[in-house]
Design an enzyme around this catalytic site. Structure first.
Site, PDB file in Angstrom:
ATOM      1  N   CYS A  45      -3.434  13.160   5.915  1.00  0.00           N
ATOM      2  CA  CYS A  45      -2.130  12.987   5.270  1.00  0.00           C
ATOM      3  C   CYS A  45      -1.759  11.513   5.171  1.00  0.00           C
ATOM      4  O   CYS A  45      -1.161  11.077   4.184  1.00  0.00           O
ATOM      5  CB  CYS A  45      -1.067  13.783   6.022  1.00  0.00           C
ATOM      6  SG  CYS A  45      -1.440  15.556   6.061  1.00  0.00           S
ATOM      7  N   THR A  46      -2.134  10.747   6.171  1.00  0.00           N
ATOM      8  CA  THR A  46      -1.890   9.303   6.146  1.00  0.00           C
ATOM      9  C   THR A  46      -2.699   8.655   5.024  1.00  0.00           C
ATOM     10  O   THR A  46      -2.173   7.837   4.258  1.00  0.00           O
ATOM     11  CB  THR A  46      -2.248   8.680   7.509  1.00  0.00           C
ATOM     12  OG1 THR A  46      -1.402   9.269   8.510  1.00  0.00           O
ATOM     13  CG2 THR A  46      -2.057   7.179   7.508  1.00  0.00           C
TER      14      THR A  46
END
Length: 158
Positions: A45-46
């Site tokens: 997600c980062t």
């Protein structure tokens, strides 16, 4: 409910970072990219958020607003946005209303156990609020660039 390409996306309002409340209707006249991710501050997600962040100027040139959505609370979303210097807002969808609208809650397996979670998915909405493109079961690598190309092509058509 599953949205079909060309169908109007129902309006929604949800709490977001920056002490804001976002609604789709307020973004009419802009293309909108909504990307759903499983959990703030996790590696995939980062990376995905960073890829959208790094293309913000190009999305702006294509008249496209980028919004991230997960089921994390506002504090987790604010921390994620600040730590990663995201230049777009993140929606906190704890009640899953936006997730259900886009049908991204799926049965997933993690370490042999099944649970309901967000299937990484992205949606491109045109300036009139209609669904133009969708990507489901997204693999992070190269995804933001693919979405940008679609947003640029859609903008060039209008």
């Amino acid at each position: 409910m599953t949205l079909a390409i060309g169908q109007s996306v129902p309006d929604f309002t949800a709490p977001a970072t920056g002490a804001t409340t976002l609604s789709l209707s307020a973004l009419k006249g802009h293309q909108v990219v909504i990307f759903f991710y499983p959990k703030a501050s996790t590696p995939g997600c980062t990376t995905e958020g960073g890829d959208f962040r790094d293309r913000k100027e190009a999305f702006d040139e294509a008249n496209t607003v980028v919004i991230g959505v997960s089921r994390d609370g506002l504090r987790a979303q604010e921390n994620f946005k600040t730590k990663q210097a995201f230049n777009f807002e993140l929606i906190s969808d704890k009640d899953e209303e936006v997730c259900k609208l886009f049908d991204v809650i799926k049965l997933k397996k993690l370490y042999g156990k099944e649970h309901l979670g967000i299937e990484r998915s992205t949606f491109l909405i045109d300036t009139e609020g209609r669904l133009a493109r969708e990507w489901r079961a997204v693999k992070v690598g190269g995804h933001a660039q693919e979405v940008l190309k679609a947003a640029q092509a859609l903008h060039a058509e209008s």
